[in-house]
Write an enzyme that holds these catalytic residues in place. Structure first.
Site, mmCIF file in Angstrom:
data_model
loop_
_atom_site.group_PDB
_atom_site.id
_atom_site.type_symbol
_atom_site.label_atom_id
_atom_site.label_comp_id
_atom_site.label_asym_id
_atom_site.label_seq_id
_atom_site.Cartn_x
_atom_site.Cartn_y
_atom_site.Cartn_z
ATOM 1 N N GLY A 11 0.847 -1.207 0.000
ATOM 2 C CA GLY A 11 0.000 0.000 0.000
ATOM 3 C C GLY A 11 0.874 1.247 0.000
ATOM 4 N NE ARG A 14 -4.695 5.804 -2.545
ATOM 5 C CZ ARG A 14 -5.813 5.838 -1.819
ATOM 6 N NH1 ARG A 14 -6.008 6.813 -0.946
ATOM 7 N NH2 ARG A 14 -6.728 4.908 -1.957
ATOM 8 C CG ASP A 61 -5.606 -8.106 -4.000
ATOM 9 O OD1 ASP A 61 -5.330 -7.997 -2.782
ATOM 10 O OD2 ASP A 61 -6.763 -8.260 -4.429
ATOM 11 C CB VAL A 62 -1.396 -7.646 0.149
ATOM 12 C CG1 VAL A 62 -0.335 -6.640 -0.273
ATOM 13 C CG2 VAL A 62 -2.610 -6.954 0.770
ATOM 14 C CB SER A 140 -5.980 1.175 13.645
ATOM 15 O OG SER A 140 -6.905 2.211 13.910
ATOM 16 C CE1 TYR A 152 -8.715 -0.077 9.065
ATOM 17 C CE2 TYR A 152 -9.090 0.950 11.195
ATOM 18 C CZ TYR A 152 -8.343 0.824 10.044
ATOM 19 O OH TYR A 152 -7.212 1.606 9.877
ATOM 20 C CB ALA A 153 -12.457 -2.789 15.783
ATOM 21 C CE LYS A 156 -5.597 -1.396 10.399
ATOM 22 N NZ LYS A 156 -4.480 -1.750 9.508
#
Ligand code: NAP
Length: 251
Positions: A11, A14, A61-62, A140, A152-153, A156
Site C-alpha cells: 500500500g 499513497r 493485491d496482497v 490502529s 476493521y477493529a 487491527k
C-alpha cells in the site's frame, strides 16, 4: 561497505505507506513499493530515485497468494533479498453491525489479515536465510473498539496478536516484529470517512484535533518515523510491541 537492505512496503503508493517508503529510502534502504496498481506507485518510486535511492513499483493485491509470491520474487530479483516488510495496505468498509454486509467483513479481513499473513510468510524465508529481518504491521487505535468498524477493529486487534506471535517464532532468526497503531492520520482513507459522515474534510480534521492531547491530527510522516525506528539495526531488542502513534496515551 555493508550490503544495502531491501524493504517491501505494501500500500506504498499513497498516504502512510508512501511516507514510510520514502523514509526507509532516506535511511538507505532499497524499496519495493507494492500497491494494487503498479502505475499508482510511479510518483513515490520517482521521488526515491530523484533522491538517489533505489526503488521499484510492483502491482499486486496482497490478499492474493500468487500475486504475493510473484511480488516478493520480483523484489528479490530486481533489488535483492527483502528482509524488511511493512504490512501497510488497508481498506475501510465501515458500517454499523446491523448494516454490515458479508462482503464488508470479508474484504477487510482479506486485505489486512490475509494480506499481512501472506506477505509475512513469503518474506520470512528471505529473513531467516539472512539471519536478520524486520516486520512492521499497521494496526490502529480502532483495535480498542470503534463505532461502525466491527470489521476493521477486529483485524487491527488481530494484527497485534499476529505481530506478537511472529516476534516469538522468528526472534531466534534475528527477526523482530512490531506493530504501529496510529490514531487520526490525515490521509485519503479518512477523507472517505468524512464523506460518509457528510462533513467537510477540514471540519472533520478540526473536530478530531480538538480531541487529541497534542492538539493536532497526525501526518503520514509521524508514522513513518516510528517505522524507521522499528526497522533500524538499532531496534534489534525491541520486538512484539505495539506503539500507539496517536498524539496522546492509548490502551
Ligand atoms: P490509504 O491512503 O487509503 O492508502 C492505502 C493504500 O493501500 C492505497 O494505496 C491502496 O491502493 C492500497 N491497497 C488497498 N488494498 C490493497 C491491496 N489489496 N493490495 C495492495 N494494496 C492495497 O490509507 P492510509 O490512511 O495511508 O492507511 C495505511 C494503513 O494505516 C492502513 O493499514 C490503515 O488501516 C492504517 N491506519 C490508518 C489510519 C489513518 O488515520 N489514516 C489510522 C490507523 C491506521 P488503492 O489506492 O489502489 O486503493
Amino acid at each position: 561497505m555493508t550490503e544495502q537492505r531491501v524493504a517491501i512496503v505494501t500500500g506504498g503508493a499513497r498516504g502512510i505507506g508512501a511516507a514510510i517508503a520514502r523514509r526507509l529510502a532516506e535511511q538507505g534502504r532499497a524499496v519495493a513499493v507494492v500497491d494494487l496498481d503498479e502505475s499508482s506507485t510511479t510518483e513515490v518510486v520517482e521521488a526515491i530515485r530523484a533522491g538517489s535511492g533505489r526503488a521499484i513499483g510492483i502491482g499486486a493485491d496482497v490478499a492474493e497468494a500468487e500475486a504475493v509470491e510473484s511480488a516478493v520474487a520480483r523484489a528479490a530479483d530486481e533489488l535483492g533479498a527483502p528482509t524488511i516488510l511493512v504490512n501497510n495496505a488497508g481498506i475501510l468498509r465501515d458500517n454499523l453491525l446491523f448494516k454490515m454486509t458479508d462482503d464488508d467483513w470479508d474484504a477487510v479481513v482479506a486485505v489486512h489479515l490475509r494480506g499481512a499473513f501472506l506477505m509475512s510468510r513469503a518474506v520470512q524465508r528471505h529473513q531467516v536465510q539472512a539471519g536478520w529481518g524486520r516486520i512492521v504491521s499497521l494496526s490502529s487505535t480502532s483495535a480498542l473498539g470503534n463505532r461502525g468498524q466491527a470489521n476493521y477493529a477486529a483485524v487491527k486487534a488481530g494484527l497485534q496478536g499476529f505481530t506478537k506471535t511472529l516476534a516469538i517464532e522468528l526472534g531466534r532468526y534475528g527477526v523482530t516484529a512490531n506493530a504501529i497503531a496510529p490514531g487520526f492520520i490525515a490521509t485519503d482513507m479518512l477523507r472517505q470517512t468524512a464523506e460518509r459522515m457528510k462533513v467537510s474534510f477540514d471540519d472533520f480534521l478540526a473536530a478530531a484535533a480538538r480531541e487529541i492531547p497534542v492538539a493536532r491530527v497526525g501526518q503520514p510522516q509521524d508514522v513513518a518515523e516510528a517505522a524507521a525506528f522499528f526497522t533500524s539495526d538499532a531496534a534489534s531488542f525491541v520486538s512484539g510491541q505495539v506503539l500507539y502513534v496517536a498524539g496522546g496515551p492509548k490502551a
